[in-house]
Design a protein around this motif. Structure first.
Motif, PDB file in Angstrom:
ATOM      1  N   HIS A  27       0.829  -1.202   0.000  1.00  0.00           N
ATOM      2  CA  HIS A  27       0.000   0.000   0.000  1.00  0.00           C
ATOM      3  C   HIS A  27       0.867   1.256   0.000  1.00  0.00           C
ATOM      4  O   HIS A  27       0.597   2.220  -0.720  1.00  0.00           O
ATOM      5  CB  HIS A  27      -0.924   0.011   1.213  1.00  0.00           C
ATOM      6  N   LEU A  30      -5.987  -0.647  -5.369  1.00  0.00           N
ATOM      7  CA  LEU A  30      -5.029   0.452  -5.421  1.00  0.00           C
ATOM      8  C   LEU A  30      -4.140   0.342  -6.653  1.00  0.00           C
ATOM      9  O   LEU A  30      -3.721   1.354  -7.234  1.00  0.00           O
ATOM     10  CB  LEU A  30      -4.183   0.455  -4.150  1.00  0.00           C
ATOM     11  N   ASP A  59      -2.812  -6.367   4.852  1.00  0.00           N
ATOM     12  CA  ASP A  59      -2.830  -4.974   4.444  1.00  0.00           C
ATOM     13  C   ASP A  59      -2.107  -4.119   5.470  1.00  0.00           C
ATOM     14  O   ASP A  59      -2.345  -4.200   6.670  1.00  0.00           O
ATOM     15  CB  ASP A  59      -4.276  -4.473   4.317  1.00  0.00           C
ATOM     16  N   GLU A  77      -5.122  -4.408  -2.323  1.00  0.00           N
ATOM     17  CA  GLU A  77      -3.940  -4.011  -3.091  1.00  0.00           C
ATOM     18  C   GLU A  77      -4.264  -3.942  -4.580  1.00  0.00           C
ATOM     19  O   GLU A  77      -3.774  -3.052  -5.290  1.00  0.00           O
ATOM     20  CB  GLU A  77      -2.801  -5.005  -2.855  1.00  0.00           C
TER      21      GLU A  77
END
Length: 234
Positions: free
Chosen positions: A41, A122, A228, A119
């Protein structure tokens, strides 16, 4: 005669020197494990911010140099075929490029691609950002500046491709060399199609597919999905 104003000088300095240096430094940290690997991230978010800053500098330099980044164009059959061939080759050779890497390199590759659902979400934003801003910066503004300095398409395309490859050294020297070749093909596509728009779409689509594909191989190389916000496996 090139006018090296503050926007142009700053953009070239960041693109040609600062970004490759930071990429090389990050590469050394990953290989030597001198510090814990940041979460994916954090890597993805940092990359998006960096691309936005680079793109903004590219726009300022383009304005200072009176560079038209998006001229009018008409897509020809040749342009369509060239774009399709480019995407087909780089995606079609992805499994081969993966298999010829040693295990350590494969693990480093999957350490910077998405493996969890959040993920992957993103990653989509990152791919769209890269497709848009990197094309403006490298195939747009930097190429136009290099063309004015060198006076030729090939020298300018080669110089920009080398810089683009150096900017991706975090992925390794071999990958950087492959990216230089891919970047030359990207310049060719822009030349044939007469626009950055097609290459923006191709760039984002390739990154998206490649990231998902590589992420799917994380478990088989001993790099399981990281929670995460937690450090990814190196």
């Amino acid at each position: 005669m090139m006018h090296w104003g503050p926007a142009t000088t700053g953009f070239v300095g960041v693109t040609v020197w600062l970004v490759p240096f930071l990429s090389f430094a990050s590469r050394r940290q990953i290989v030597r494990a001198t510090r814990p690997m940041p979460s994916r991230h954090r890597i993805f978010t940092g990359s998006i911010v960096t691309q936005f800053i680079l793109g903004a500098l590219a726009l300022l330099a383009a304005r200072e140099q009176h560079i038209t980044l998006f001229p009018s164009f008409r897509l020809s059959v040749t342009g369509v075929l060239c774009s399709a061939a480019f995407l087909g080759v780089i995606l079609g050779t992805l499994p081969l490029r993966w298999r010829i890497r040693d295990l350590a390199h494969q693990r480093r590759m999957v350490a910077i691609v998405p493996v969890t659902p959040s993920e992957r979400r993103l990653w989509v934003l990152l791919c769209l950002s890269a497709g848009f801003w990197e094309e403006i910066a490298y195939r747009g503004t930097l190429f136009a500046i290099a063309f004015r300095v060198t006076g030729g398409w090939w020298p300018a395309a080669l110089a920009c491709s080398v810089v683009f490859g150096l900017a991706h050294l975090v992925q390794g020297w071999k990958t950087g060399a492959v990216i230089i070749v891919i970047a030359l093909a990207q310049h060719a596509v822009v030349r044939v199609t007469g626009t950055l728009v097609i290459m923006m779409v191709m760039h984002a689509l390739y990154d998206l597919v490649a990231g998902y594909w590589l992420g799917g191989h994380a478990a088989e190389v001993g790099s399981p999905p990281a929670p995460d916000g937690q450090p990814a496996a190196a």
